[in-house]
Design a protein around this motif. Structure first.
Motif, mmCIF file in Angstrom:
data_model
loop_
_atom_site.group_PDB
_atom_site.id
_atom_site.type_symbol
_atom_site.label_atom_id
_atom_site.label_comp_id
_atom_site.label_asym_id
_atom_site.label_seq_id
_atom_site.Cartn_x
_atom_site.Cartn_y
_atom_site.Cartn_z
ATOM 1 N N ASN A 97 123.845 104.618 -95.780
ATOM 2 C CA ASN A 97 125.042 105.041 -96.924
ATOM 3 C C ASN A 97 123.720 104.004 -98.367
ATOM 4 O OD1 ASN A 97 125.758 101.900 -97.105
ATOM 5 N ND2 ASN A 97 126.511 102.628 -94.891
ATOM 6 N N ARG B 275 129.597 103.868 -105.687
ATOM 7 C CA ARG B 275 130.311 105.447 -106.669
ATOM 8 C C ARG B 275 129.222 106.085 -107.146
ATOM 9 N NH1 ARG B 275 128.851 101.416 -110.859
ATOM 10 N NH2 ARG B 275 127.495 102.102 -112.302
ATOM 11 N N TYR B 276 129.842 107.033 -106.672
ATOM 12 C CA TYR B 276 129.478 109.114 -107.394
ATOM 13 C C TYR B 276 129.951 109.127 -108.216
ATOM 14 C CZ TYR B 276 128.731 107.886 -102.271
ATOM 15 O OH TYR B 276 128.599 106.812 -100.878
ATOM 16 N N THR C 218 128.732 111.422 -110.128
ATOM 17 C CA THR C 218 128.628 112.861 -109.953
ATOM 18 C C THR C 218 129.440 113.723 -109.409
ATOM 19 O OG1 THR C 218 126.521 113.334 -109.031
ATOM 20 C CG2 THR C 218 126.197 112.819 -111.472
ATOM 21 N N LYS C 219 129.659 114.923 -109.146
ATOM 22 C CA LYS C 219 130.231 115.715 -108.472
ATOM 23 C C LYS C 219 129.184 115.646 -106.794
ATOM 24 C CE LYS C 219 133.362 118.444 -110.866
ATOM 25 N NZ LYS C 219 133.642 120.182 -111.616
ATOM 26 N N SER C 220 127.515 115.168 -106.337
ATOM 27 C CA SER C 220 127.218 115.555 -105.772
ATOM 28 C C SER C 220 127.408 114.055 -105.117
ATOM 29 C CB SER C 220 126.228 115.758 -106.219
ATOM 30 O OG SER C 220 125.001 115.667 -104.841
ATOM 31 N N PRO C 221 127.770 114.187 -103.772
ATOM 32 C CA PRO C 221 127.668 113.668 -102.515
ATOM 33 C C PRO C 221 126.014 112.586 -102.356
ATOM 34 C CG PRO C 221 127.811 115.214 -101.735
ATOM 35 C CD PRO C 221 127.813 115.650 -102.898
ATOM 36 N N ASP C 222 125.230 113.392 -103.251
ATOM 37 C CA ASP C 222 124.071 113.018 -102.817
ATOM 38 C C ASP C 222 122.946 112.356 -104.107
ATOM 39 O OD1 ASP C 222 123.641 113.900 -100.544
ATOM 40 O OD2 ASP C 222 123.028 116.462 -101.174
ATOM 41 N N ALA D 264 123.855 108.503 -105.710
ATOM 42 C CA ALA D 264 124.913 107.156 -106.135
ATOM 43 C C ALA D 264 124.233 106.411 -106.893
ATOM 44 C CB ALA D 264 124.927 106.766 -104.730
ATOM 45 N N ARG E 271 120.186 110.838 -102.486
ATOM 46 C CA ARG E 271 120.008 111.387 -100.604
ATOM 47 C C ARG E 271 118.840 112.403 -101.189
ATOM 48 N NH1 ARG E 271 125.322 111.141 -97.080
ATOM 49 N NH2 ARG E 271 126.047 112.671 -98.766
ATOM 50 N N TRP F 296 118.751 108.508 -97.700
ATOM 51 C CA TRP F 296 118.918 107.444 -99.526
ATOM 52 C C TRP F 296 117.831 106.967 -100.022
ATOM 53 C CZ3 TRP F 296 122.949 109.112 -102.586
ATOM 54 C CH2 TRP F 296 124.011 109.643 -101.589
#
Lengths: 168, 656
Positions: free
Chosen positions: A41, A94-95, A97-101, A103, A137, A142
């Motif tokens: 993470n 925190r993220y 954007t909508k992207s989980p990649d 942060a 990521r 990451w």
């Protein structure tokens, strides 16, 4: 060729030495050098960077292997001074954007001053400093993408690095 | 202090001594303020009887060169008098000192060697002095009130940090060529009563001299040629209509400078400018040569150590890594507890961290070897060469390549001078047996041996592998090119002078006082003050032109670090500057361009962005270095007073 060799280092060494080695050293208080980024993470990547920074490893000279493993920077930081912190706290990722990649991780520092290799003392512009690290990521790894090294002053933690402020 | 009713002339003074201004007592202040235009108070040898009292201005105080009078002589005035101190500078109100902001630059005529001086010429008044700005509002180096974050942020927004290009953006980093052709030659014809000396200097094609007096009625002596030694250094940023920064050269004080005839001045300035450019180029080239030599030393050291690791068996290599890990751990522990004698504590921390990184890499290599041997993944008796080209071609190819990268024997010359290279050399050196280590130490160039007395009384010899920095003033006197070279990479600069120090020196040379902060201890304060005297402060915010060899320092007060660039070329019209800096990642020198201003090109009055200070080494022996001109001749300041301390009075230093 060199890239391949370095990747091989990570691959080979990673199997043998993926995590922090059990310290054999009496110098136990410092985050050991990692050659492979196995963090799952973004907070852990930032935590590693800050811990290394706190012991002076960024100020004294980040290793190229670290730069490539933990950041997307093109150059290592190149600083001739640093902030001194009493403590710091790595916040939860925190993220944005909508992207989980993608942060962001905030690090809150409580600063006590600025200094350099000669112990010259400067008061900190502000007692509190927040640095927002951006991470991305890629290939399940990451890496820190921002700030860029020339915008990021090293922050050394009191007690982790021998700092004697100027005699006043 | 407001000086009234005086006219001034430059008197001889030591190179590092304050500018002594002798005054005759019959010019009204209003005359001076009206443009320093009156040519009637001639300062000639014959008028020396007019000299009344004297005042001392700080060295490098801006003065105004007035136009010639009808007899061809000129006045030199301090530029206005101080109705208010320039913002951001500390002016000692108790001394007879006055510093006034220079008037705005007036564009010179197309040919700076012709035409009249614009300010003051033909009786024209100079532009009115601008009203004093609000504290800190327009001072590029304003730092009076730390803690005022808003002010800093505003300044930051106005200034914006210059983007430091990455290696990728710059393309393949390259080593700057060793010489520059086409350096200007000081060749001035028609100088009345004076002679210009331009001495070609080998492949640099530059000149070492400037102008020195001829037989009679000479003009300006910049390098003490054959004429009388009353040199005046005129900053090469001087143009017609500008405030001239006249640096009094050295003399014994008994002979005032001869009068400066305007024709000679205009031509003389051109020659001095040319000579200064040539000198700066020469200095820059020499500095880059020194830097390259340092890189070669690091490469040689790397090769020397790597040879010891050729054709080791896996078992022996694992043993070496174990030795290295144990020893480096001991060194790190010792540096952490007792520190390096005679070095700042942070320096102990730096070398401790190098040792810890080397230890961790040795540990990783040992583990890798152990795992591979346990798995019988390779031939333990036949671990072939770990050298670059042959690495990976032995029977244990991939593992060998990985080990070569890890230990640093891969022979990548480009990284030899980087932190990674340093850590590799440290690892390899400490993996050797005592006998091998002694043999290697006899050949290594970038290593310093120090003895640490541990808390139990045991003495531990630590071999400090470095990239060009030595403690305690180094082994030999440093020449100026080494000094400039030493400040290029931040990694080396940490051990010498930081960007904060250079910025403080600039302020000190401008104002006579160190800024506060930074807060120095007394020893370092003295060092910074002494070192400052080696420089001419260049103020780009007042229109001073940069020249080759100038140090361009970028440091924002709210950042804990900055950058140093060395000027190669400067275009005063576009404010485009070609610079040289050191790339830590590439381990070499790179060259790029930046614009001092972020204003659009079409703006008539483009302002440089905040945070820059520029320093120019004086072309004589100074506190920091020994100067040699293009012919290899040592140049000491003509005055002995306070100038022959040489480079040896540094409490801490850099030796390259």
């Amino acid at each position: 060729m060199k890239k391949a060799a370095l990747a091989l280092v990570f691959a080979l060494v990673g199997t043998a030495w993926a995590g922090p080695a059990p310290p054999k050293s009496p110098v136990r208080n410092h985050e050991p050098l990692r050659l492979k980024n196995t963090f799952q993470n973004p907070e852990d990547v930032v935590r590693y960077y800050c811990a290394r920074d706190a012991s002076g490893f960024v100020f004294t000279g980040m290793m190229e292997s670290e730069r490539k493993a933990f950041t997307s920077w093109k150059t290592v930081p190149d600083a001739d001074g640093f902030f001194v912190a009493k403590k710091y706290e790595v916040r939860a990722a925190r993220y944005p954007t909508k992207s989980p990649d993608v942060a962001e991780v905030d690090v809150d520092y409580q600063l006590s001053g600025q200094s350099d290799a000669h112990g010259t003392y400067n008061p900190a512009p502000s007692g509190h400093r927040t640095v927002t690290f951006s991470l991305a990521r890629q290939d399940k790894v990451w890496r820190i993408t921002g700030p860029q090294p020339y915008d990021l002053s090293p922050v050394i933690l009191e007690g982790k690095f021998p700092i004697h402020s100027a005699k006043r | 202090m407001l000086v009234r009713g005086k006219s001034f002339r430059i008197a001889a003074a030591g190179a590092l001594a304050p500018l002594a201004v002798l005054m005759s007592g019959n010019v009204l202040q209003s005359d001076i303020q009206a443009g320093c235009a009156s040519p009637h108070y001639l300062l000639t040898e014959g008028q020396s009887n007019d000299v009344g009292d004297s005042r001392v201005l700080p060295y490098n105080t801006p003065v105004y060169v007035a136009p010639a009078g009808s007899d061809g002589s000129v006045h030199v005035y301090p530029c206005g008098t101080a109705d208010y101190p320039p913002q951001g500078f500390h002016v000692d109100s108790t001394s007879d000192t006055s510093i006034t902001p220079a008037p705005p630059r007036v564009e010179p005529p197309p040919n700076p060697d012709q035409g009249n001086w614009q300010v003051g010429a033909n009786g024209a008044a100079p532009p009115p002095a601008p009203p004093p700005p609000a504290p800190g509002a327009d001072d590029p180096t304003y730092d009076a009130h730390f803690g005022d974050q808003t002010c800093f942020q505003q300044a930051y927004l106005r200034g914006r940090a210059p983007h430091m290009p990455t290696d990728d953006e710059l393309g393949t980093p390259h080593v700057v060529p060793g010489s520059i052709t086409g350096a200007p030659t000081a060749s001035v014809g028609g100088v009345t009563g004076g002679t210009t000396h331009g001495t070609p200097t080998g492949n640099a094609g530059s000149v070492a001299g400037a102008i020195s007096n001829g037989a009679a009625g000479g003009v300006v002596s910049a390098n003490g040629g054959n004429g009388p030694t009353a040199p005046v250094w005129i900053d090469n940023s001087v143009r017609q209509g500008d405030t001239a920064i006249i640096h009094t050269g050295a003399s014994d004080g008994s002979q005032p400078n001869p009068p400066l005839a305007v024709d000679n001045i205009t031509r003389g300035l051109a020659a001095v400018r040319a000579a200064d450019r040539a000198r700066g180029t020469e200095l820059l080239n020499a500095a880059l040569d020194r830097r390259r030599a340092l890189q070669h030393d690091a490469e040689d050291d790397q090769d020397t150590l790597a040879e010891h690791y050729a054709n080791l068996s896996a078992g022996n290599l694992a043993g070496a890594m174990d030795t290295a890990r144990t020893r480096l751990d001991q060194i790190a522990q010792a540096l952490d507890t007792v520190g390096l004698p005679g070095a700042a504590s942070v320096e102990s921390g730096r070398f401790r961290d190098f040792a810890l990184n080397a230890r961790d890499r040795a540990d990783a290599a040992e583990r890798l070897l152990g795992d591979q041997m346990q798995q019988q993944a390779f031939n333990a008796q036949s671990l072939m060469s770990l050298f670059g080209a042959s690495a990976g071609k032995g029977p244990n190819g991939e593992t060998e390549r990985a080990l070569a990268e890890l230990i640093g024997t891969s022979g990548d010359a480009a990284t030899a001078g980087t932190n990674d290279g340093l850590v590799s050399r440290l690892l390899m050196l400490n993996g050797l047996t005592a006998r091998e280590r002694d043999a290697a130490l006899a050949q290594l160039k970038l290593v310093e041996n120090r003895q640490l007395t541990l808390q139990n009384g045991q003495v531990l010899t630590v071999n400090l592998v470095h990239n060009g920095y030595l403690f305690g003033g180094g082994k030999s006197a440093m020449d100026c090119s080494s000094f400039v070279s030493s400040i290029l990479p931040a990694e080396v600069r940490k051990g010498a002078f930081t960007t904060a120090d250079f910025r403080a020196m600039w302020v000190y040379q401008r104002s006579g006082r160190l800024p506060m902060p930074p807060q120095y201890d007394s020893k370092r304060k003295t060092l910074v003050q002494d070192t400052a005297k080696a420089f001419i402060p260049i103020d780009i915010y007042r229109g001073d032109a940069l020249a080759a060899g100038d140090l361009l320092v970028f440091r924002l007060p709210w950042m804990a670090s900055g950058h140093i660039l060395i000027v190669r070329e400067f275009n005063p019209k576009t404010l485009e500057v070609k610079v040289v800096d050191a790339s830590q990642t590439a381990g070499t020198i790179r060259e790029w361009s930046l614009n001092l201003s972020v204003n659009p090109m079409w703006l008539p009055d483009r302002k440089p962005r905040k945070g820059f200070t520029a320093l120019r080494l004086k072309p004589v022996d100074t506190e920091v270095c020994t100067y040699k001109d293009g012919t290899g001749h040592h140049r000491a300041p003509a005055s002995e007073e306070g100038t022959r301390r040489g480079p040896h009075n540094r409490a801490e230093g850099t030796a390259l």
